[in-house]
Write a protein that holds these residues in place. Structure first.
Motif, PDB file in Angstrom:
ATOM      1  N   LEU A 175       7.174  61.180  44.051  1.00 23.84           N
ATOM      2  CA  LEU A 175       7.988  61.789  43.001  1.00 23.84           C
ATOM      3  C   LEU A 175       7.417  63.141  42.587  1.00 23.84           C
ATOM      4  O   LEU A 175       8.162  64.108  42.426  1.00 23.84           O
ATOM      5  CB  LEU A 175       8.099  60.860  41.784  1.00 23.84           C
ATOM      6  CG  LEU A 175       8.963  61.388  40.639  1.00 23.84           C
ATOM      7  CD1 LEU A 175      10.377  61.729  41.099  1.00 23.84           C
ATOM      8  CD2 LEU A 175       8.988  60.379  39.492  1.00 23.84           C
ATOM      9  N   ALA A 176       6.101  63.218  42.463  1.00 18.72           N
ATOM     10  CA  ALA A 176       5.472  64.487  42.088  1.00 18.72           C
ATOM     11  C   ALA A 176       5.809  65.577  43.099  1.00 18.72           C
ATOM     12  O   ALA A 176       6.153  66.703  42.730  1.00 18.72           O
ATOM     13  CB  ALA A 176       3.954  64.316  41.970  1.00 18.72           C
ATOM     14  N   ARG A 177       5.730  65.243  44.376  1.00 11.93           N
ATOM     15  CA  ARG A 177       6.032  66.222  45.433  1.00 11.93           C
ATOM     16  C   ARG A 177       7.488  66.680  45.332  1.00 11.93           C
ATOM     17  O   ARG A 177       7.781  67.861  45.420  1.00 11.93           O
ATOM     18  CB  ARG A 177       5.737  65.614  46.809  1.00 11.93           C
ATOM     19  CG  ARG A 177       5.916  66.586  47.957  1.00 11.93           C
ATOM     20  CD  ARG A 177       5.463  66.049  49.307  1.00 11.93           C
ATOM     21  NE  ARG A 177       5.960  64.723  49.633  1.00 11.93           N
ATOM     22  CZ  ARG A 177       5.217  63.594  49.617  1.00 11.93           C
ATOM     23  NH1 ARG A 177       3.943  63.655  49.323  1.00 11.93           N
ATOM     24  NH2 ARG A 177       5.755  62.427  49.926  1.00 11.93           N
ATOM     25  N   ARG A 178       8.398  65.742  45.111  1.00  9.92           N
ATOM     26  CA  ARG A 178       9.822  66.096  45.018  1.00  9.92           C
ATOM     27  C   ARG A 178      10.122  66.929  43.782  1.00  9.92           C
ATOM     28  O   ARG A 178      11.055  67.731  43.784  1.00  9.92           O
ATOM     29  CB  ARG A 178      10.683  64.836  45.061  1.00  9.92           C
ATOM     30  CG  ARG A 178      10.583  64.165  46.441  1.00  9.92           C
ATOM     31  CD  ARG A 178      11.448  62.964  46.574  1.00  9.92           C
ATOM     32  NE  ARG A 178      12.841  63.357  46.720  1.00  9.92           N
ATOM     33  CZ  ARG A 178      13.831  62.509  46.847  1.00  9.92           C
ATOM     34  NH1 ARG A 178      13.586  61.221  46.857  1.00  9.92           N
ATOM     35  NH2 ARG A 178      15.060  62.929  46.972  1.00  9.92           N
ATOM     36  N   LEU A 179       9.321  66.736  42.714  1.00  9.42           N
ATOM     37  CA  LEU A 179       9.508  67.517  41.492  1.00  9.42           C
ATOM     38  C   LEU A 179       8.759  68.847  41.537  1.00  9.42           C
ATOM     39  O   LEU A 179       8.974  69.710  40.693  1.00  9.42           O
ATOM     40  CB  LEU A 179       9.023  66.716  40.268  1.00  9.42           C
ATOM     41  CG  LEU A 179       9.869  65.525  39.873  1.00  9.42           C
ATOM     42  CD1 LEU A 179       9.136  64.690  38.822  1.00  9.42           C
ATOM     43  CD2 LEU A 179      11.224  65.971  39.360  1.00  9.42           C
ATOM     44  N   GLY A 180       7.852  68.989  42.514  1.00  5.80           N
ATOM     45  CA  GLY A 180       7.064  70.210  42.617  1.00  5.80           C
ATOM     46  C   GLY A 180       5.961  70.289  41.580  1.00  5.80           C
ATOM     47  O   GLY A 180       5.622  71.366  41.095  1.00  5.80           O
ATOM     48  N   LEU A 187       2.387  64.235  36.746  1.00  6.28           N
ATOM     49  CA  LEU A 187       3.284  63.085  36.659  1.00  6.28           C
ATOM     50  C   LEU A 187       2.581  61.920  35.971  1.00  6.28           C
ATOM     51  O   LEU A 187       3.161  61.243  35.126  1.00  6.28           O
ATOM     52  CB  LEU A 187       3.786  62.674  38.044  1.00  6.28           C
ATOM     53  CG  LEU A 187       4.722  61.460  38.049  1.00  6.28           C
ATOM     54  CD1 LEU A 187       6.012  61.756  37.282  1.00  6.28           C
ATOM     55  CD2 LEU A 187       5.031  61.036  39.464  1.00  6.28           C
ATOM     56  N   ARG A 188       1.333  61.695  36.320  1.00  4.69           N
ATOM     57  CA  ARG A 188       0.565  60.609  35.709  1.00  4.69           C
ATOM     58  C   ARG A 188       0.464  60.814  34.202  1.00  4.69           C
ATOM     59  O   ARG A 188       0.598  59.867  33.431  1.00  4.69           O
ATOM     60  CB  ARG A 188      -0.825  60.540  36.342  1.00  4.69           C
ATOM     61  CG  ARG A 188      -1.589  59.275  35.994  1.00  4.69           C
ATOM     62  CD  ARG A 188      -2.906  59.159  36.766  1.00  4.69           C
ATOM     63  NE  ARG A 188      -2.656  59.083  38.195  1.00  4.69           N
ATOM     64  CZ  ARG A 188      -3.211  59.896  39.104  1.00  4.69           C
ATOM     65  NH1 ARG A 188      -4.048  60.835  38.745  1.00  4.69           N
ATOM     66  NH2 ARG A 188      -2.919  59.761  40.381  1.00  4.69           N
ATOM     67  N   SER A 189       0.263  62.046  33.762  1.00  5.11           N
ATOM     68  CA  SER A 189       0.166  62.304  32.321  1.00  5.11           C
ATOM     69  C   SER A 189       1.506  62.055  31.629  1.00  5.11           C
ATOM     70  O   SER A 189       1.541  61.619  30.480  1.00  5.11           O
ATOM     71  CB  SER A 189      -0.351  63.722  32.037  1.00  5.11           C
ATOM     72  OG  SER A 189       0.630  64.688  32.321  1.00  5.11           O
ATOM     73  N   VAL A 237      11.707  51.404  40.525  1.00  2.00           N
ATOM     74  CA  VAL A 237      13.001  50.918  41.002  1.00  2.00           C
ATOM     75  C   VAL A 237      13.507  51.804  42.141  1.00  2.00           C
ATOM     76  O   VAL A 237      14.121  51.324  43.088  1.00  2.00           O
ATOM     77  CB  VAL A 237      14.030  50.840  39.846  1.00  2.00           C
ATOM     78  CG1 VAL A 237      15.445  50.638  40.353  1.00  2.00           C
ATOM     79  CG2 VAL A 237      13.646  49.722  38.888  1.00  2.00           C
ATOM     80  N   ALA A 238      13.219  53.097  42.069  1.00  2.23           N
ATOM     81  CA  ALA A 238      13.610  54.031  43.132  1.00  2.23           C
ATOM     82  C   ALA A 238      12.694  53.910  44.350  1.00  2.23           C
ATOM     83  O   ALA A 238      12.877  54.618  45.338  1.00  2.23           O
ATOM     84  CB  ALA A 238      13.591  55.461  42.598  1.00  2.23           C
ATOM     85  N   GLU A 239      11.707  53.029  44.252  1.00  8.15           N
ATOM     86  CA  GLU A 239      10.748  52.780  45.326  1.00  8.15           C
ATOM     87  C   GLU A 239      10.026  54.047  45.762  1.00  8.15           C
ATOM     88  O   GLU A 239       9.897  54.336  46.952  1.00  8.15           O
ATOM     89  CB  GLU A 239      11.426  52.073  46.505  1.00  8.15           C
ATOM     90  CG  GLU A 239      11.989  50.723  46.138  1.00  8.15           C
ATOM     91  CD  GLU A 239      12.648  49.987  47.289  1.00  8.15           C
ATOM     92  OE1 GLU A 239      12.864  50.605  48.372  1.00  8.15           O
ATOM     93  OE2 GLU A 239      12.944  48.806  47.107  1.00  8.15           O
ATOM     94  N   MET A 240       9.552  54.789  44.757  1.00  9.52           N
ATOM     95  CA  MET A 240       8.766  55.996  45.025  1.00  9.52           C
ATOM     96  C   MET A 240       7.371  55.822  44.437  1.00  9.52           C
ATOM     97  O   MET A 240       7.221  55.222  43.375  1.00  9.52           O
ATOM     98  CB  MET A 240       9.408  57.217  44.356  1.00  9.52           C
ATOM     99  CG  MET A 240      10.502  57.857  45.139  1.00  9.52           C
ATOM    100  SD  MET A 240      10.951  59.457  44.419  1.00  9.52           S
ATOM    101  CE  MET A 240      12.525  59.035  43.713  1.00  9.52           C
ATOM    102  N   THR A 241       6.392  56.361  45.122  1.00 10.95           N
ATOM    103  CA  THR A 241       5.042  56.406  44.569  1.00 10.95           C
ATOM    104  C   THR A 241       4.961  57.605  43.635  1.00 10.95           C
ATOM    105  O   THR A 241       5.839  58.482  43.644  1.00 10.95           O
ATOM    106  CB  THR A 241       3.986  56.572  45.679  1.00 10.95           C
ATOM    107  OG1 THR A 241       4.178  57.857  46.300  1.00 10.95           O
ATOM    108  CG2 THR A 241       4.078  55.459  46.717  1.00 10.95           C
ATOM    109  N   GLN A 242       3.892  57.655  42.854  1.00 12.94           N
ATOM    110  CA  GLN A 242       3.691  58.829  42.000  1.00 12.94           C
ATOM    111  C   GLN A 242       3.598  60.087  42.854  1.00 12.94           C
ATOM    112  O   GLN A 242       4.170  61.117  42.507  1.00 12.94           O
ATOM    113  CB  GLN A 242       2.420  58.675  41.158  1.00 12.94           C
ATOM    114  CG  GLN A 242       2.561  57.702  40.015  1.00 12.94           C
ATOM    115  CD  GLN A 242       1.302  57.590  39.194  1.00 12.94           C
ATOM    116  OE1 GLN A 242       0.190  57.757  39.693  1.00 12.94           O
ATOM    117  NE2 GLN A 242       1.469  57.282  37.917  1.00 12.94           N
ATOM    118  N   ALA A 243       2.908  59.988  43.975  1.00 17.99           N
ATOM    119  CA  ALA A 243       2.749  61.153  44.851  1.00 17.99           C
ATOM    120  C   ALA A 243       4.098  61.625  45.391  1.00 17.99           C
ATOM    121  O   ALA A 243       4.363  62.833  45.454  1.00 17.99           O
ATOM    122  CB  ALA A 243       1.795  60.833  45.995  1.00 17.99           C
TER     123      ALA A 243
END
Length: 135
Positions: free
Chosen positions: A33-38, A44-46, A25-31
């Motif tokens: 979101l993972a980058r933004r979360l560090g 993230l996939r797990s 819904v936030a229109e983010m890929t896993q990559a």
């Protein structure tokens, strides 16, 4: 339209389901979101696959980035997403299939955990057998 708590509640959706839905819904890929979360994409996939869960600090960051509450991510209650519109139009047979898939997924995760425990026991037994032969 279904009730939001029913769709994303603990009986219907997992933590990983809620993370993935909020990310989409936030229109983010896993990559992204993972980058933004560090964290790594694999981490993230797990989380999305319910193989592990984030620590509180990452959970808090993720809730903020996805514009949902931490409690909603954890148990589906609180500020989160509305139920998907297309879900309400699915035939009853599709709901049955979705429920069966969720049950199968839960069973598979339990089997993966069981396999990991057995693998650890086997490694320990082989290690112990190796030490006995060496002695």
């Amino acid at each position: 339209m279904q009730d939001t708590q029913d769709w994303y509640g603990p009986d219907t959706a997992t933590f990983g389901d809620r993370v993935a839905a909020a990310r989409e819904v936030a229109e983010m890929t896993q990559a992204q979101l993972a980058r933004r979360l560090g964290v790594r994409v694999a981490t993230l996939r797990s989380w999305e696959n319910d193989l592990s869960e984030p620590r509180a600090n990452r959970l808090s960051m993720m809730a903020g980035l996805l514009n949902v509450s931490m409690m909603w991510l954890i148990n589906g209650q609180g500020e989160g997403l509305d139920a998907p519109m297309e879900e309400a139009t699915l035939p009853a047979s599709a709901h049955e299939i979705l429920n069966e898939l969720r049950e199968l997924r839960t069973d598979m995760l339990a089997r993966v955990e069981q396999m990991a425990r057995l693998e650890k026991k086997l490694r320990t037994a082989l290690k112990d057998a190796g030490h006995e032969r060496a002695a």
